[in-house]
Write an enzyme that holds these catalytic residues in place. Structure first.
Site, PDB file in Angstrom:
ATOM      1  CG  ASP A  77       4.607   6.604 -15.760  1.00  0.00           C
ATOM      2  OD1 ASP A  77       5.173   7.652 -16.074  1.00  0.00           O
ATOM      3  OD2 ASP A  77       3.802   6.011 -16.504  1.00  0.00           O
ATOM      4  CD  GLU A 111       5.329  -4.955   5.599  1.00  0.00           C
ATOM      5  OE1 GLU A 111       6.005  -5.808   4.962  1.00  0.00           O
ATOM      6  OE2 GLU A 111       4.097  -5.024   5.740  1.00  0.00           O
TER       7      GLU A 111
END
Length: 549
Positions: free
Chosen positions: A209, A259
């Site tokens: 956002d 990751e």
């Protein structure tokens, strides 16, 4: 669920606004269990992923975009166990799940901000937010002239612990949404931890956002925007939007999500222009996608639409990213209504009973269906907003007493805001709350006319908007339209656009007079095609058709 690492390049992502999707308890507010119970409808539609607007702990001053706890579910929507059930069911149905994250600001009830209010000026607690001394001899003038997106000043003065008027804090939105200072290491570390929390639970990505607002220009200089600038930015010189420092933040985030594997994604809400500047946000080491608001705001005009499509494909393609396409979301007037207005209201103003705009509902629906079919044939990724597949219009006649968007209150009712796009969905015609929940309660009132749009009514109805969306998404996948290269086809009529993607020809007639259909087998049309006096098939005005061959 597709194992493809680049699923996001061609995905159709369906936005769920939890308050208004489905209510399992009867309290009138949608919730996570309600979403879980209705996920099959999204899978049947043909979407690839679900994007959830905020469901975090919040005082709900801005419908959850004021977060008090980033790692828990607000009891209004359920709990973490309910979220885990939703995630498991979505994955079972082959749907990926993207969740909102709100890093520009927190709720004023967040523990960090409460600690900052109690701490002294210059303290580590205040350094996490943008506290500044006021101007003038007694500090009673705000630190600069910035205005809130929701109306009024972007600064609020606090009362210090000794009772004296004190510093001011920045809030680009509501007073209950203080902006973080992203030059602060605590803030950077905190949000990397938030990402890990939800990635560990198994989510597939984040929609960020106000991604363009995290970094402010050094010194927070005064700024007066151009008269035609959208409230959320777009001017290259605006010191609160699109600052270069955001790029290093999102490089850190990209490393973090990587990751967890190459299929986790970052999607930015960034009101940045021009398109070639926006493309910098989706370079290979930054965000995977960003919303294409230039496309969303393009009027229903052939030349303008061709230009924005051409520019989008070139700009995003130059950095190896897919373009995204979107027509509606929880912050804008539904495109069923917006496309019938020339020009539409400025972004954020909304529509209400006293608005000077009066949309033609028949024209709006026809254009919305044509615009959707045009959009879903374009290469790249597409976003759908809940209810657009039902052809829902903006609700204009909400009573003032029902409106909850802080924009309405902060502008004294001058701007109606976004509530008209957030009215709870109709699922079952004639049922309490049109099937939204088990009772009559609905946090925003539903129009009585919405029974005609209910999903059960449209489900088996040939030619319904729901059927159009299902057929379009099925054909989009079957013909791999999102992976093709677009080739424009010259048209004699200036109000007509045509292009090829793979072996599919798409023609959109944005005018009023019927035009000849291209050669090929008709796959799908947004309206019934007509036969001319010469026996040839013609495409009527405000209609898009797909043909194969």
């Amino acid at each position: 669920m597709s194992p493809s690492h680049d699923w996001w390049r061609t995905a159709v992502i369906y936005q769920v606004y939890p308050r208004s999707f489905s209510d399992s308890t009867g309290d009138g507010v949608g919730d996570l269990d309600g979403i879980t119970a209705r996920l099959e409808a999204i899978a049947e539609l043909g979407a690839d992923a679900v994007w959830l607007s905020p469901f975090y702990v919040s005082p709900q001053r801005d419908a959850g975009y004021d977060v008090a706890d980033y790692t828990d579910v607000d009891p209004l929507f359920g709990d973490l166990a309910g979220f885990d059930r939703l995630l498991a069911r979505a994955h079972e149905l082959g749907l990926r799940v993207v969740v909102d994250i709100v890093p520009n600001h927190s709720s004023s009830e967040h523990p960090w901000f409460q600690a900052a209010l109690k701490a002294a000026p210059g303290s580590p607690e205040r350094a996490r937010y943008l506290f500044r001394d006021g101007r003038g001899a007694s500090g009673d003038v705000p630190p600069n002239n910035w205005q809130s997106v929701f109306g009024g000043p972007a600064w609020t003065r606090v009362t210090e612990a000794d009772g004296r008027p004190g510093q001011w804090y920045l809030h680009l939105f509501d007073t209950s949404q203080p902006d973080f200072d992203w030059t602060n290491g605590d803030v950077q570390t905190f949000f990397l931890g938030v990402l890990r929390f939800w990635l560990d639970r198994g989510i597939d990505g984040f929609r960020i956002d106000v991604a363009h607002g995290l970094v402010k220009a050094a010194g927070l200089p005064d700024y007066t925007p151009p008269a035609d600038e959208a409230s959320m930015g777009g001017d290259d010189t605006a010191p609160m939007w699109g600052q270069p420092g955001v790029h290093e933040i999102f490089r850190d985030w990209r490393r973090q999500v990587a990751e967890y594997g190459p299929d986790r994604v970052l999607i930015g809400e960034a009101w940045v222009r021009p398109l070639d500047k926006l493309a910098e946000w989706v370079r290979p080491d930054e965000l995977h996608q960003t919303f294409n608001f230039s496309y969303l705001e393009t009027p229903w005009e052939a030349a303008a639409l061709r230009d924005v499509v051409t520019q989008s494909l070139a700009a995003f393609g130059s950095v190896g990213a897919p373009s995204t396409w979107v027509l509606s979301n929880h912050d804008v007037i539904r495109h069923r209504t917006r496309l019938a207005l020339t020009p539409p209201p400025p972004q954020g103003e909304g529509l209400g009973p006293r608005s000077p705009w009066h949309p033609d509902g028949v024209v709006g629906l026809r254009r919305a269906r044509a615009a959707t079919l045009f959009m879903l044939a374009l290469p790249g990724s597409a976003y759908l907003y809940q209810g657009e597949e039902l052809g829902l219009p903006e609700v204009i006649d909400l009573p003032d007493t029902a409106r909850e968007d802080p924009t309405f209150a902060r502008t004294g009712g001058a701007n109606y805001g976004r509530d008209g796009a957030r009215v709870p969905l109709p699922w079952i015609a004639g049922a309490p709350s049109q099937g939204f929940g088990p009772g009559e309660a609905s946090w925003l009132p539903q129009p009585s006319t919405w029974a005609a749009y209910a999903r059960d009514v449209q489900d088996g109805e040939p030619g319904s908007t729901l059927r159009l969306y299902r057929d379009a998404l099925g054909l989009r996948r079957e013909h791999e339209l999102a992976r093709q290269t677009l080739q424009w086809i010259a048209c004699d009529d200036p109000e007509t656009l045509a292009f090829r993607v793979g072996r599919v020809t798409v023609l959109a007639n944005l005018g009023t007079r019927p035009v000849a259909a291209p050669d090929g087998v008709v796959l799908l049309a947004s309206e019934a095609l007509v036969e001319g006096t010469d026996g040839a098939i013609r495409v009527p005005g405000d209609t898009t058709v797909w043909l194969h061959g």
